[in-house]
Design a protein around this motif. Structure first.
Motif, PDB file in Angstrom:
ATOM      1  N   TYR A 286      67.495  86.026  67.817  1.00  9.41           N
ATOM      2  CA  TYR A 286      68.108  84.762  67.401  1.00  9.41           C
ATOM      3  C   TYR A 286      68.488  83.850  68.565  1.00  9.41           C
ATOM      4  O   TYR A 286      68.949  82.731  68.342  1.00  9.41           O
ATOM      5  CB  TYR A 286      69.348  85.047  66.543  1.00  9.41           C
TER       6      TYR A 286
ATOM      7  N   ARG B 254      74.272  82.666  52.970  1.00 10.03           N
ATOM      8  CA  ARG B 254      73.645  83.798  53.657  1.00 10.03           C
ATOM      9  C   ARG B 254      73.664  85.002  52.716  1.00 10.03           C
ATOM     10  O   ARG B 254      74.723  85.447  52.290  1.00 10.03           O
ATOM     11  CB  ARG B 254      74.460  84.086  54.931  1.00 10.03           C
ATOM     12  N   GLU B 255      72.495  85.503  52.386  1.00  7.82           N
ATOM     13  CA  GLU B 255      72.394  86.610  51.448  1.00  7.82           C
ATOM     14  C   GLU B 255      72.119  87.904  52.214  1.00  7.82           C
ATOM     15  O   GLU B 255      71.123  88.014  52.930  1.00  7.82           O
ATOM     16  CB  GLU B 255      71.294  86.347  50.423  1.00  7.82           C
TER      17      GLU B 255
ATOM     18  N   SER C 213      69.225  93.676  56.147  1.00  4.37           N
ATOM     19  CA  SER C 213      68.519  92.438  56.469  1.00  4.37           C
ATOM     20  C   SER C 213      69.287  91.264  55.889  1.00  4.37           C
ATOM     21  O   SER C 213      70.193  91.442  55.063  1.00  4.37           O
ATOM     22  CB  SER C 213      67.075  92.447  55.941  1.00  4.37           C
ATOM     23  N   VAL C 214      68.926  90.083  56.344  1.00  6.58           N
ATOM     24  CA  VAL C 214      69.634  88.866  55.937  1.00  6.58           C
ATOM     25  C   VAL C 214      68.606  87.793  55.612  1.00  6.58           C
ATOM     26  O   VAL C 214      67.576  87.673  56.276  1.00  6.58           O
ATOM     27  CB  VAL C 214      70.550  88.353  57.070  1.00  6.58           C
ATOM     28  N   MET C 215      68.894  86.996  54.585  1.00  9.76           N
ATOM     29  CA  MET C 215      68.041  85.855  54.265  1.00  9.76           C
ATOM     30  C   MET C 215      68.920  84.717  53.762  1.00  9.76           C
ATOM     31  O   MET C 215      70.096  84.913  53.426  1.00  9.76           O
ATOM     32  CB  MET C 215      66.993  86.245  53.221  1.00  9.76           C
ATOM     33  N   TYR C 216      68.364  83.524  53.758  1.00 11.82           N
ATOM     34  CA  TYR C 216      69.104  82.361  53.280  1.00 11.82           C
ATOM     35  C   TYR C 216      68.627  81.997  51.881  1.00 11.82           C
ATOM     36  O   TYR C 216      67.423  81.916  51.619  1.00 11.82           O
ATOM     37  CB  TYR C 216      68.916  81.169  54.216  1.00 11.82           C
TER      38      TYR C 216
END
Length: 277
Positions: free
Chosen positions: A15, A131-132, A117-120
């Motif tokens: 990032y 942020r999901e 993990s992360v996703m928008y």
């Protein structure tokens, strides 16, 4: 310990240097008030608590408790080592254990279901995309990644800390979506402190205290702050404060305009200019 720092360096790699977490400004007084003995703050332990909160905030926000590439997972004993303690040190366990100080005051909570993990999402809050977090329990047990994670995490009772203040704080939205009265900790800054043997948790806490007070306040990032306010907000003794102030000054992270004294022994507050890393 070095391989555990890779969890944070992964965040930096994936990032960039500006990956960050937002920490509430009132955290300094909160820790000062709650980590003390006989009315005096234990600055070594309160600064450890502050650094620990930053650790778990990064690991949670960027889903890096488990490092699939390096096949490692990070536990409390590892975080203690990263922050200058041995794995077997017991003196700070009362702060970070389940139902310990940081949980009792509502900053963290222990969870078994950690983000992998992360996703928008499409929805927004305060102009931020939601942020999901995809947690382990959400994954298909037949998915290859699920099997890899379960193979890495040897501790069947593995638990992590969830930063409660990210989702709600003081009756409002947390620091994921409301940046008011918070300060930013970038991954570049954090890695600098945990990798430099000449810097400790007190230096780190002092650095971010001044960032919270001075950064973006005006064009020069300066503010006059009395010694009494600093020592009471952080809970640090004068001698310790001056010692660690010199450290971050010598590192070029902060400048101090020392004001003169007048005849009655009182003087203007010093002016601090935050420079950063």
């Amino acid at each position: 310990m070095t391989h555990m720092i890779k969890h944070f360096k992964n965040i930096q790699y994936l990032y960039g240097n500006d990956a960050y977490v937002q920490i509430p400004n009132d955290i300094f007084r909160t820790l000062s008030k709650n980590i003390n003995k006989s009315g005096n703050t234990n600055i070594k332990q309160s600064s450890f608590a502050y650094a620990y909160i930053i650790c778990v905030s990064f690991l949670y926000k960027y889903a890096q408790f488990v490092d699939i590439n390096n096949k490692t997972y990070i536990q409390n004993t590892d975080l203690k080592q990263i922050l200058g303690y041995s794995k077997t040190t017991k003196s700070v366990d009362y702060i970070i254990k389940k139902d310990g100080v940081l949980e009792k005051i509502g900053l963290l909570k222990t969870v078994k279901d950690y983000p992998v993990s992360v996703m928008y999402g499409e929805d927004e809050y305060n102009n931020f995309k939601i942020r999901e977090f995809i947690t382990l329990s959400m994954m298909d047990k037949n998915h290859p990644t699920y099997k890899i994670i379960k193979n890495i995490v040897k501790n069947k009772n593995y638990e992590v800390k969830e930063p409660v203040f990210m989702f709600k704080h003081n009756g409002g939205a947390g620091s994921l979506y409301d940046y008011s009265n918070t300060h930013r900790v970038t991954i570049k800054e954090f890695i600098k402190f945990i990798c430099d043997e000449k810097l400790d948790n007190i230096d780190l806490m002092l650095y971010f205290f001044f960032k919270s007070k001075c950064y973006n306040l005006n064009k020069k990032n300066t503010k006059s702050i009395s010694l009494l306010q600093i020592t009471s907000d952080i809970g640090i003794g004068k001698e310790s404060f001056y010692y660690h102030l010199k450290t971050i000054k010598d590192k070029g992270m902060l400048e101090v305009n020392h004001k003169g004294w007048i005849s009655n022994g009182k003087g203007e507050p010093n002016e601090y200019r935050f420079i950063g890393i």
